[in-house]
Write a protein that holds these residues in place. Sequence first.
Motif, PDB file in Angstrom:
ATOM      1  N   LYS A 314      -6.411  -8.835   2.649  1.00 41.13           N
ATOM      2  CA  LYS A 314      -5.880  -8.756   1.300  1.00 41.13           C
ATOM      3  C   LYS A 314      -5.419  -7.325   1.058  1.00 41.13           C
ATOM      4  CE  LYS A 314     -10.474  -7.991  -0.709  1.00 41.13           C
ATOM      5  NZ  LYS A 314     -11.456  -8.472  -1.698  1.00 41.13           N
ATOM      6  N   CYS A 315      -4.581  -7.190   0.043  1.00 40.14           N
ATOM      7  CA  CYS A 315      -4.071  -5.871  -0.301  1.00 40.14           C
ATOM      8  C   CYS A 315      -5.223  -4.988  -0.794  1.00 40.14           C
ATOM      9  CB  CYS A 315      -2.974  -5.993  -1.353  1.00 40.14           C
ATOM     10  SG  CYS A 315      -2.289  -4.407  -1.886  1.00 40.14           S
ATOM     11  N   PHE A 316      -5.260  -3.765  -0.295  1.00 38.42           N
ATOM     12  CA  PHE A 316      -6.354  -2.871  -0.684  1.00 38.42           C
ATOM     13  C   PHE A 316      -6.281  -2.465  -2.154  1.00 38.42           C
ATOM     14  CE2 PHE A 316      -7.110  -1.021   3.857  1.00 38.42           C
ATOM     15  CZ  PHE A 316      -7.634  -2.258   4.223  1.00 38.42           C
ATOM     16  N   LEU A 324       1.598  -9.624   3.348  1.00 42.39           N
ATOM     17  CA  LEU A 324       0.806  -8.421   3.626  1.00 42.39           C
ATOM     18  C   LEU A 324       1.391  -7.662   4.817  1.00 42.39           C
ATOM     19  CD1 LEU A 324      -2.833  -9.794   3.190  1.00 42.39           C
ATOM     20  CD2 LEU A 324      -1.404  -8.607   1.517  1.00 42.39           C
ATOM     21  N   TRP A 325       1.313  -6.343   4.714  1.00 47.34           N
ATOM     22  CA  TRP A 325       1.771  -5.448   5.774  1.00 47.34           C
ATOM     23  C   TRP A 325       0.633  -4.477   6.099  1.00 47.34           C
ATOM     24  CZ3 TRP A 325       6.853  -5.651   7.758  1.00 47.34           C
ATOM     25  CH2 TRP A 325       7.704  -6.546   7.103  1.00 47.34           C
ATOM     26  N   CYS A 335       0.590  -4.957   0.038  1.00 48.11           N
ATOM     27  CA  CYS A 335       1.526  -6.052  -0.185  1.00 48.11           C
ATOM     28  C   CYS A 335       2.956  -5.553  -0.021  1.00 48.11           C
ATOM     29  CB  CYS A 335       1.332  -6.652  -1.570  1.00 48.11           C
ATOM     30  SG  CYS A 335       1.390  -5.440  -2.912  1.00 48.11           S
ATOM     31  N   GLY A 336       3.894  -6.506   0.220  1.00 47.69           N
ATOM     32  CA  GLY A 336       5.270  -6.167   0.511  1.00 47.69           C
ATOM     33  C   GLY A 336       6.041  -5.725  -0.715  1.00 47.69           C
ATOM     34  N   LEU A 358       1.756  -9.272   8.718  1.00 48.34           N
ATOM     35  CA  LEU A 358       0.663 -10.026   9.331  1.00 48.34           C
ATOM     36  C   LEU A 358       1.042 -11.465   9.622  1.00 48.34           C
ATOM     37  CD1 LEU A 358      -2.416  -8.721   7.301  1.00 48.34           C
ATOM     38  CD2 LEU A 358      -1.602  -7.999   9.530  1.00 48.34           C
ATOM     39  N   THR A 359       2.054 -11.998   8.990  1.00 50.50           N
ATOM     40  CA  THR A 359       2.387 -13.415   9.206  1.00 50.50           C
ATOM     41  C   THR A 359       3.122 -13.645  10.520  1.00 50.50           C
ATOM     42  OG1 THR A 359       4.377 -13.093   7.888  1.00 50.50           O
ATOM     43  CG2 THR A 359       2.419 -13.921   6.740  1.00 50.50           C
TER      44      THR A 359
END
Length: 590
Positions: A314-316, A324-325, A335-336, A358-359
Motif C-alpha cells: 500500500k502507499c506509504f 502502486l510504484w 501511488c501513481g 507493481l502490477t
Amino acid sequence: MSVSLVVIRLELAEHSPVPADFGFSAAAGEMSDEEIKQKTLASAVASLEGKSPGEKAAIIHQHLGHREMTDMIIETMKCKPELKATMEDRKSSKASSTAQRSKEQNNECINTPDSPSKQLPDQISFFSGNPSVEIVHGIMHLYKTNKMTSLKEDVRRSAMLCILTVPATMTSHDLMKFVAPFNEVIEQMKIIRDSTPNQYMVLIKFSAQTDADSFYMACNGRQFNSIEDDVCQLVYVERAEVLKSEDGASLPVMDLTELPKCTVCLERMDESVNGILTTLCNHSFHSQCLQRWDDTTCPVCRYCQTPEPVEENKCFECGVQENLWICLICGHIGCGRYVSRHAYKHFEETQHTYAMQLTNHRVWDYAGDNYVHRLVASKTDGKIVQYECEGDTCQEEKIDALQLEYSYLLTSQLESQRIYWENKIVRIEKDTAEEINNMKTKFKETIEKCDNLEHRLNDLLKEKQSVERKCTQLNTKVAKLTTELKEEQEMNKCLRANQVLLQNKLKEEERVLKETCDQKDLQITEIQEQLRDVMFYLETQQKINHLPAETRQEIQEGQINIAMASASSAPSSGGSGKLPSRKGRSKRGK
C-alpha cells in the motif's frame, strides 16, 4: 565511444572515522574544495534548513529508505617510489634501534654475569595490523552525471577510474598483476570492500587524464583472466567525497542521478542496461541475470512472485493499494500520478529516479520521463518474458492508458529530441566559433613568434660575426704573445747564465776585499804602536826640557842618579836607577 562520469559519495555514520586521502575532484584546479562542498550540499542544506533535529532525522531516514550502514574496509596502495624509500628508512631505523637495544642488553649481561635475575625493559615497542587498511561504517552511494563525453574529444574528464566489480577470488596480488603495465603512471589505488559478497570495488588514480584514457581503452571490457567470464567494467570518477550522515549525505544531489544495484550480479543499473526489474520483495535484477533463472521465486530470498499486488502493499502516505510504484533506490512505495502522485512527490523530494509498477513490473525513469524496462513477469506462470500486449485479454481502460502513455511518451520524446538537437546545434556553433577564435588567436601568436624568431636569428647572426672577429683578433694576440713569451724565455735564460758568472765574480771580489781588509788592519795596528812610541818620546822631551841643566846633562850622558824617596811618598821604590839614553830609546821606538 561515449562515456559518462560518476560521483562516488561515502556516507559515514556519526562516530565512524574518516578515511585518509579519499577525497578527489576532477575540477580541483577550477574550483576550491569549499566551493565544491557548498555546491554538493546546496540542495541538502536547503532541505534541512530551519528544521528541528527530529524533522532532520525524519527527512534523512525518508531518503535513506531501507538501506543500512555496514562496515567497509578500504585498503590503500601507493605506487610511488617515495613510499618505498620511506618504508625502507623505517625498516632500517627500526633494525638499528633493535640492534642498539640488543647490544645494550648484552653489555648489561656481561657486566653482571652472576646476577640471578635479568633486568627487563618497562616498555616493548610493537605494532599490529596493516596501517594502509582502514575500517569505516557507512553506505556507498553511486551517482551518474547527466553529461556524456567522447574519448575522441579533447575535453576534461578525470584522472581517476573506478572498477565497479572485481571478483573476490581475485586477490590484491592478482589485481596488481592485472594493472602492472600501468604501474609507472598510477599514483594511488584504493580497494573498497563492503557487505556485498564475492566482489569489491577499486578506485585507481592516475598521474594524468591521458594515462587514464589509455588504461580505459586497454582494459575496459577485458576479462580479468582466461578462466572466469568476469570482465573489467570501468567508469570515470568525476568526484569522490566523504560526508557525514547528519550533514545530509543521503539527500539528493543537483544534476545527479543515483543508480540502483542488481542483487544478483551486484552491479549498478541505469537506463542503458537491457532490462531492469525489481520484484515484490524489493530485490532488483538485470535482465541477463533473470534469463538464467527458470523459477518463479526470487533468486535471493525465494519469495514467490505473483502478478497481482498483495494486500500488504500500500502507499506509504495515503494507504491506497491501486496503481502502486516502488522506488528502486530505497524501496519506497507510493501511488501513481493518476491517484495522489505520491510516487512522483517522492521523486521530487529525493531525486530517486527509477520506480517500478507493481502490477506489471514496468520500470519508469522520472528523469528521462519514459520507460526503461525490457522484461516483465508473465501473468500465467510468473516467468520473465519480453513485454508484449496480451491482445483480447487487455481491458479497454488499459488500452486507453497505454495509448495515452504512448502518445505522451512519443510527444515527450520528440520534444526532448528537438530540444536536444537544438541545444546540440547551438553548442556546436558555439564550440565552432570558439575554435575559430582560438585558431585566429593561435595564428596571430604564431606569426608574432615567427617574427620574433626572425629578429632573434638576425641578432644572433650579427653577434656571431662580431664574436668571430673578436676570436680572430684574440688569436692574433695569442700568437704575438707566444712569440714574445719565447723571446722573454731566451732572455731569461741568458740573464740566468750572466747571473751565475756575476755571482762567481762577486765571491772572488769579496775574498780579495777580505784579504785587503786583513792587511790594512795589520798596517793600522803597527802604525798605532809607532804613533804611541812617538807620543811617548815627545812627552819625554817636553819633561826633559823643563828639568834643570844638570839633570839634562846627566840624561844626555846616559846616567841618572835618583835619590831615595821617603817612605810616605814612594813606599815601593828604592835605590837608584839609570835612565836609558835618548839615543837608545829612539832606536827602540824605531
